[in-house]
Design a protein around this motif. Structure first.
Motif, mmCIF file in Angstrom:
data_model
loop_
_atom_site.group_PDB
_atom_site.id
_atom_site.type_symbol
_atom_site.label_atom_id
_atom_site.label_comp_id
_atom_site.label_asym_id
_atom_site.label_seq_id
_atom_site.Cartn_x
_atom_site.Cartn_y
_atom_site.Cartn_z
ATOM 1 N N ALA A 1 -3.090 14.212 -5.081
ATOM 2 C CA ALA A 1 -3.596 14.885 -3.887
ATOM 3 C C ALA A 1 -4.181 13.908 -2.879
ATOM 4 O O ALA A 1 -4.375 14.264 -1.708
ATOM 5 C CB ALA A 1 -4.646 15.927 -4.279
ATOM 6 N N ASP A 2 -4.484 12.682 -3.304
ATOM 7 C CA ASP A 2 -5.038 11.676 -2.400
ATOM 8 C C ASP A 2 -3.944 10.862 -1.711
ATOM 9 O O ASP A 2 -4.250 9.885 -1.009
ATOM 10 C CB ASP A 2 -5.984 10.747 -3.155
ATOM 11 C CG ASP A 2 -7.299 11.425 -3.504
ATOM 12 O OD1 ASP A 2 -7.728 12.291 -2.720
ATOM 13 O OD2 ASP A 2 -7.882 11.101 -4.552
ATOM 14 N N TRP A 3 -2.690 11.243 -1.918
ATOM 15 C CA TRP A 3 -1.573 10.595 -1.230
ATOM 16 C C TRP A 3 -0.976 11.572 -0.218
ATOM 17 O O TRP A 3 -0.966 12.775 -0.435
ATOM 18 C CB TRP A 3 -0.484 10.172 -2.217
ATOM 19 C CG TRP A 3 -0.894 9.054 -3.131
ATOM 20 C CD1 TRP A 3 -1.449 9.167 -4.367
ATOM 21 C CD2 TRP A 3 -0.757 7.658 -2.879
ATOM 22 N NE1 TRP A 3 -1.673 7.933 -4.914
ATOM 23 C CE2 TRP A 3 -1.263 6.980 -4.021
ATOM 24 C CE3 TRP A 3 -0.267 6.905 -1.818
ATOM 25 C CZ2 TRP A 3 -1.284 5.597 -4.120
ATOM 26 C CZ3 TRP A 3 -0.283 5.519 -1.916
ATOM 27 C CH2 TRP A 3 -0.796 4.889 -3.044
ATOM 28 N N ARG A 4 -0.487 11.028 0.877
ATOM 29 C CA ARG A 4 0.180 11.853 1.890
ATOM 30 C C ARG A 4 1.539 11.243 2.199
ATOM 31 O O ARG A 4 1.770 10.032 2.012
ATOM 32 C CB ARG A 4 -0.656 11.903 3.169
ATOM 33 C CG ARG A 4 -0.768 10.561 3.877
ATOM 34 C CD ARG A 4 -1.478 10.671 5.211
ATOM 35 N NE ARG A 4 -1.509 9.382 5.897
ATOM 36 C CZ ARG A 4 -0.552 8.951 6.730
ATOM 37 N NH1 ARG A 4 0.505 9.719 6.967
ATOM 38 N NH2 ARG A 4 -0.640 7.775 7.323
ATOM 39 N N VAL A 5 2.461 12.074 2.676
ATOM 40 C CA VAL A 5 3.782 11.580 3.074
ATOM 41 C C VAL A 5 3.651 10.836 4.397
ATOM 42 O O VAL A 5 3.147 11.384 5.380
ATOM 43 C CB VAL A 5 4.784 12.736 3.214
ATOM 44 C CG1 VAL A 5 6.146 12.199 3.655
ATOM 45 C CG2 VAL A 5 4.916 13.501 1.901
ATOM 46 N N ALA A 6 4.067 9.588 4.405
ATOM 47 C CA ALA A 6 4.071 8.801 5.639
ATOM 48 C C ALA A 6 5.465 8.771 6.270
ATOM 49 O O ALA A 6 5.613 8.927 7.491
ATOM 50 C CB ALA A 6 3.592 7.380 5.357
ATOM 51 N N LEU B 1 17.163 4.814 9.095
ATOM 52 C CA LEU B 1 17.198 5.613 7.881
ATOM 53 C C LEU B 1 16.007 6.558 7.777
ATOM 54 O O LEU B 1 16.110 7.634 7.196
ATOM 55 C CB LEU B 1 17.207 4.706 6.650
ATOM 56 C CG LEU B 1 18.519 4.026 6.276
ATOM 57 C CD1 LEU B 1 18.256 2.949 5.234
ATOM 58 C CD2 LEU B 1 19.497 5.054 5.725
ATOM 59 N N ARG B 2 14.875 6.157 8.320
ATOM 60 C CA ARG B 2 13.623 6.861 8.011
ATOM 61 C C ARG B 2 13.119 7.666 9.194
ATOM 62 O O ARG B 2 13.412 7.379 10.344
ATOM 63 C CB ARG B 2 12.556 5.858 7.585
ATOM 64 C CG ARG B 2 12.280 4.766 8.610
ATOM 65 C CD ARG B 2 11.229 3.782 8.121
ATOM 66 N NE ARG B 2 11.273 2.547 8.879
ATOM 67 C CZ ARG B 2 10.633 2.336 10.020
ATOM 68 N NH1 ARG B 2 9.880 3.298 10.516
ATOM 69 N NH2 ARG B 2 10.727 1.185 10.649
ATOM 70 N N ARG B 3 12.344 8.680 8.861
ATOM 71 C CA ARG B 3 11.663 9.496 9.854
ATOM 72 C C ARG B 3 10.196 9.641 9.444
ATOM 73 O O ARG B 3 9.879 9.736 8.251
ATOM 74 C CB ARG B 3 12.295 10.883 9.964
ATOM 75 C CG ARG B 3 13.748 10.870 10.436
ATOM 76 C CD ARG B 3 13.869 10.382 11.868
ATOM 77 N NE ARG B 3 15.244 10.414 12.339
ATOM 78 C CZ ARG B 3 15.807 11.457 12.931
ATOM 79 N NH1 ARG B 3 15.074 12.558 13.133
ATOM 80 N NH2 ARG B 3 17.044 11.426 13.322
ATOM 81 N N ARG B 4 9.340 9.682 10.434
ATOM 82 C CA ARG B 4 7.913 9.842 10.184
ATOM 83 C C ARG B 4 7.623 11.278 9.748
ATOM 84 O O ARG B 4 8.350 12.205 10.130
ATOM 85 C CB ARG B 4 7.122 9.491 11.435
ATOM 86 C CG ARG B 4 5.785 8.839 11.174
ATOM 87 C CD ARG B 4 5.243 8.233 12.432
ATOM 88 N NE ARG B 4 4.923 9.228 13.465
ATOM 89 C CZ ARG B 4 4.622 8.899 14.716
ATOM 90 N NH1 ARG B 4 4.640 7.636 15.089
ATOM 91 N NH2 ARG B 4 4.332 9.840 15.596
ATOM 92 N N ARG C 1 0.821 -1.215 0.000
ATOM 93 C CA ARG C 1 0.000 0.000 0.000
ATOM 94 C C ARG C 1 0.853 1.263 0.000
ATOM 95 O O ARG C 1 0.324 2.369 0.100
ATOM 96 C CB ARG C 1 -0.921 -0.003 1.214
ATOM 97 C CG ARG C 1 -1.843 -1.206 1.303
ATOM 98 C CD ARG C 1 -3.019 -1.094 0.377
ATOM 99 N NE ARG C 1 -4.006 -0.125 0.858
ATOM 100 C CZ ARG C 1 -5.142 0.145 0.227
ATOM 101 N NH1 ARG C 1 -5.412 -0.446 -0.919
ATOM 102 N NH2 ARG C 1 -5.981 1.020 0.734
ATOM 103 N N TYR C 2 2.166 1.126 -0.077
ATOM 104 C CA TYR C 2 3.048 2.289 -0.152
ATOM 105 C C TYR C 2 3.309 2.657 -1.608
ATOM 106 O O TYR C 2 3.535 1.790 -2.465
ATOM 107 C CB TYR C 2 4.389 2.013 0.520
ATOM 108 C CG TYR C 2 4.352 1.999 2.027
ATOM 109 C CD1 TYR C 2 4.217 3.177 2.753
ATOM 110 C CD2 TYR C 2 4.466 0.801 2.730
ATOM 111 C CE1 TYR C 2 4.198 3.161 4.143
ATOM 112 C CE2 TYR C 2 4.441 0.776 4.110
ATOM 113 C CZ TYR C 2 4.305 1.957 4.815
ATOM 114 O OH TYR C 2 4.285 1.933 6.184
#
Length: 625
Positions: free
Chosen positions: A234-239, A253-256, A179-180
């Protein structure tokens, strides 16, 4: 060649629009010489060289043969020659060689060249770290290294465009995994000049870095059939966001997206602070102390850390003074590129079917054969140096440790319910198994207990009682497992009933933050001392050896104590130094007595044990009162 993307993109999704909507802003440090450039321009000036793919047994084959000279290549020509030499190791060389000494000095003195106000890196570590640094620098003489003057030659060949609107390209790779929706922004630099320009750990021709943005469907988006994905950006957001960084892997490596360490331009453009020369990504601007441990010394340094913890458990930083110190300057006070700046991006979409990405598995610069790897040129965005596909390209979700993290709140809730049901099944199964094993245990135990002890010894009763203990232990282990499941089930049910937002840093093992306060630099005396102290110590030890072996040990010890004492005073750690010196004197005295007079050493140990026991007993007595 099959695609490495785990899932196809949602039908109707425009990857160009997605890339533009979430493209990052990169902020560089004052003094940076190299900025993102087009691969076509790099290849147009480069030569192509080949080496045997399988060197002769027992040695490295450094013999190169030129496949195409400078100015003869295009991207199409590169791919044609790569196909003709697919059984060879290929390398691009963007310039024929480094500048001569006089030309290099002229280049350094140019009035238009920006300068960096650097930090004293050696002031951040102790004598051991500085000694390792000297040895590492000497190793550049015998191991593969990028020659001096190459930075100047490449910068002259690929100068920064004078026109701000000329733009800088990024290469966007948009893929889907579960789903990503994953958007990778790859940046190509003609040179990594961290060592030669900014005092870092390595130089290498060409550099590929990335920013990866992980998107999930925004909350409230209507999913018609429960499996579809949005087609409108526009229906996607940064997770989540992940930057290329030094020595960080997986979760680190990652940040929310709601992490306060991330800056944003607008609501969708994350800000990355690029390291000077290294181009690594940092979330917070500042100077980062990087401690590099050469592979050959990792076991030795680990033993030193264990010894330090055992002797000086009160020290607050087990890594202080170990490894080779380097500073990664990610201040963000230089050129800014991206939305809201004077320097726009020129987006280029790439994927597994882009010919130059797919069909050129060679290196983008000189291969120095550095056994540590730091001075070797990189492979492209899709390939590692050895020709295998990068994990960040082929499995970006797993690369960032996100395979275990549901992409949406709905998926999280569904996964929690599935786990809750699975815990219930496991608990019931364990309960049935425990009941059965308990009956078997009781049956065995009553039989063993019924046999008189005298008869039991004759009939192997010792072995029977051992079997009882083993069965009893097995039942106890299962009971412990069931209790663990019960606790997990209770907490999971609580999380479902009363959802609580997880702190943004909860997944991090190590949160990278600036290590050096630019407003509180080391004092002048400390900076001078750390630059000169190692030479002073080595000179004193050399003089001690010249005076003869009889006095070398005494004079060497005095020299070490003097140098470390001066350093302790300059760093404001005289109390720690004196305590540590006292501990070493006690240990040294004990060892000396053990070697020269064992009777006195044993007596001293007994007296120490008696004193320690008496102190402990008196404390216990006082607590009872």
């Amino acid at each position: 060649m099959p695609s490495t993307a785990p899932d196809p993109l949602p039908p109707g999704l425009d990857p160009w629009a997605v890339a533009r909507r979430f493209e990052p802003v990169v902020r560089y440090t004052q003094g940076e010489l190299f900025f993102p450039m087009a691969v076509e321009d790099y290849v147009a000036r480069a030569a192509l060289w080949s080496r045997p793919a399988v060197p002769a047994p027992g040695r490295r084959d450094r013999t190169r043969s030129r496949v195409a000279d400078h100015g003869e290549l295009t991207l199409d020509g590169l791919l044609q020659r790569a196909d003709e030499h697919r059984d060879s190791r290929l390398e691009l060389r963007t310039v024929p060689g480094p500048l001569a000494r006089r030309e290099r000095l002229q280049w350094r003195r140019r009035p238009d060249r920006a300068r960096l106000s650097s930090t004293s890196r050696l002031a951040t570590v102790g004598l051991l770290g500085r000694l390792i640094d000297v040895l590492f620098r000497l190793s550049l003489v015998v191991r593969g290294a990028v020659p001096g003057g190459l930075t100047a030659a490449i910068q002259q060949a690929h100068p920064t465009p004078a026109d701000p609107q000329a733009g800088h390209p990024y290469y966007a790779h948009v893929s889907s995994d579960g789903r990503y929706l994953v958007v990778q922004y790859w940046f190509f630099y003609a040179m990594n000049d961290w060592r030669s320009t900014f005092g870092g750990v390595n130089d290498h021709e060409a550099d590929w870095e990335q920013v990866t943005v992980f998107l999930s469907p925004r909350e409230g988006w209507s999913d018609p059939d429960g499996r579809a994905l949005p087609t409108d950006p526009a229906d996607w957001r940064v997770a989540w966001v992940a930057f290329s960084s030094h020595d960080e892997t997986g979760d680190d490596l990652r940040r929310r997206a709601d992490d306060p360490d991330i800056s944003w331009v607008g609501d969708t453009h994350p800000v990355v602070h690029a390291g000077a020369g290294s181009h690594s990504g940092a979330y917070l601007p500042g100077d980062y102390l990087i401690r590099v441990e050469p592979p050959a010394l990792q076991r030795f340094l680990a033993a030193v850390r264990r010894t330090r913890r055992a002797l000086f458990p009160w020290t607050d930083d087990e890594h202080k003074g170990l490894g080779i110190p380097y500073v990664d300057y990610a201040r963000g006070d230089g050129r800014h590129i991206g939305p809201g700046t004077d320097h726009p991006w020129q987006p280029v979409l790439v994927d597994d079917d882009t010919p130059w990405v797919r069909d050129y598995p060679g290196l983008w610069g000189l291969d120095t054969d550095d056994p540590f790897g730091g001075e070797r040129a990189p492979g492209g965005p899709r390939y590692e140096r050895g020709g295998t596909i990068r994990a960040s390209w082929g499995d970006p979700v797993g690369w960032a440790g996100l395979a275990k993290v549901p992409a949406t709140a709905a998926e999280l809730h569904a996964t929690q319910q599935e786990r809750l049901a699975e815990l219930g099944r496991q608990e019931r199964s364990l309960s049935a198994d425990i009941a059965q094993r308990t009956r078997a245990l009781q049956s065995t135990a009553v039989g063993v207990d019924a046999v008189p002890p005298t008869l039991a010894r004759e009939r192997g009763g010792i072995g029977a009682r051992r079997r009882v203990r083993e069965k009893e232990s097995a039942v106890a282990d299962l009971e412990q497992e069931r209790r663990t499941l019960v606790v997990e089930r209770e907490y999971l049910q609580r999380a479902i009933n009363r959802p609580v937002e997880t702190p943004p840093h909860a997944h991090l093992r190590h949160r990278a933050v600036p290590d050096i306060d630019p407003d509180r630099p080391p004092g002048l005396l400390l900076r001078v001392w750390t630059e000169a102290s190692l030479s002073v110590l080595l000179a004193l030890l050399g003089v001690a050896l010249l005076l003869g072996y009889d006095s070398a040990l005494l004079l060497g010890g005095v020299a070490i104590l003097a140098v470390t004492g001066v350093e302790a005073v300059l760093r404001g750690r005289i109390a720690t130094y004196l305590v540590g010196l006292a501990v070493l004197v006690v240990i040294g005295g004990a060892i000396y007595l053990a070697v020269t007079n064992l009777r006195v050493a044993l007596a001293g140990l007994l007296l120490l044990a008696a004193v320690a026991g008496a102190v402990a007993n008196v404390r216990a007595l006082l607590r009872r009162r």
